[in-house]
Design an enzyme around this catalytic site. Structure first.
Site, PDB file in Angstrom:
ATOM      1  CB  SER A  32      15.380  64.262 -12.780  1.00 44.36           C
ATOM      2  OG  SER A  32      14.272  63.383 -12.840  1.00 44.36           O
ATOM      3  CE1 TYR A  74      11.787  68.208 -12.567  1.00 48.08           C
ATOM      4  CE2 TYR A  74      11.232  65.924 -13.089  1.00 48.08           C
ATOM      5  CZ  TYR A  74      11.942  66.855 -12.341  1.00 48.08           C
ATOM      6  OH  TYR A  74      12.816  66.419 -11.367  1.00 48.08           O
TER       7      TYR A  74
END
Ligand code: 8X3
Length: 257
Positions: free
Chosen positions: A142, A155
């Protein structure tokens, strides 16, 4: 003469294992790799979804698997005759609290799925990937693995872990016939990512994409993944960042209205 020992059929089609294949980027990647001629092995925790998808795709196989369960991952690896490609896609975000307020249990879950899950799958399938003579490990990380933002918390930390795993593995496998590819998507609108992050709060989940004309779709990212995998063997796409045009960084998103 001794009776012939029954053997598992030897699979001749190039085989791609995809984690988190029940929805979003994983399911779209399974469809596109299948269309590109791969026999796809779909893994996820939700059996009904991967079975239904496997029925749509020629030669596809579905296997229920929790990537955080090392024993299950090892048993799964032992059941495979051939693996050419591993797409480490399973993962996700849980919560958007600041570091001061975050629940360590959420951080643990995210580390287990986004980092240890990739580690488990990669370690278990590496012998088969090496044996293929032309293997590929792909990590769907990501942009949260390359930069940070307030509320990114566990995250961001976990995706940094996945990014470092991919980078380290590439160094360690240099000279072997296994490529290590990292695809780092920015804003992708799927049915589940934001909803899971905000624990089912539909309003907060919708706000993530509010006013953004065209966030990436799961299909956009799957195309990028499939393109990277289908380059000639000597071409290694080390790291590819893919964002919608409206997003210049995790901080800078153009919203209309
Ligand atoms: C998703 C990108 O910006 O939500 O992996 O962290 S972001």
């Amino acid at each position: 003469m001794r009776p012939a020992v029954p053997r598992r059929p030897v699979v001749s089609t190039r085989t791609a294992v995809i984690t988190g294949a029940s929805s979003g980027i994983g399911a779209a990647t399974a469809r596109q790799l299948s269309a590109a001629g791969y026999r796809v092995v779909l893994t996820a925790r939700r059996e009904d979804r991967i079975r239904a998808l496997a029925e749509e795709l020629p030669e596809a196989v579905a296997q229920v698997l929790d990537v955080t369960d090392r024993a299950a991952v090892d048993a799964f690896a032992a059941s495979l005759d051939r693996v050419d490609v591993l797409v480490n896609n399973a993962g996700g975000a849980l919560g958007a609290e600041r570091v001061a307020d975050a629940d360590p249990a959420d951080w643990r879950t995210m580390y287990e799925t986004n980092v240890l899950g990739v580690l488990h799958m990669t370690q278990a399938l590496l012998p088969a990937l090496r044996a293929s003579g032309d293997g590929t490990v792909l990590v769907v990380s990501s942009t949260a693995g390359l930069a940070t933002y307030e509320g990114g918390g566990g995250y961001v930390a976990a995706k940094h872990g996945a990014h470092v795993l991919a980078e380290t593995l590439r160094l360690e496998l240099c000279g072997e016939p296994v490529r290590v590819i990292e695809i780092a998507p920015g804003m992708v609108k799927t049915g589940e990512f934001a909803l899971t992050r905000y624990r089912g709060d539909e309003e907060k989940a919708a706000a993530v994409y509010a006013g953004v004309a065209e966030p990436l779709t799961a299909e956009d990212v799957a195309e990028t993944i499939t393109w990277a995998i289908t380059r000639p063997s000597h071409v290694n796409i080390d790291l590819l960042v893919v964002r919608p045009r409206a997003q210049a960084s995790n901080y800078k998103v153009h919203r209309e209205g």
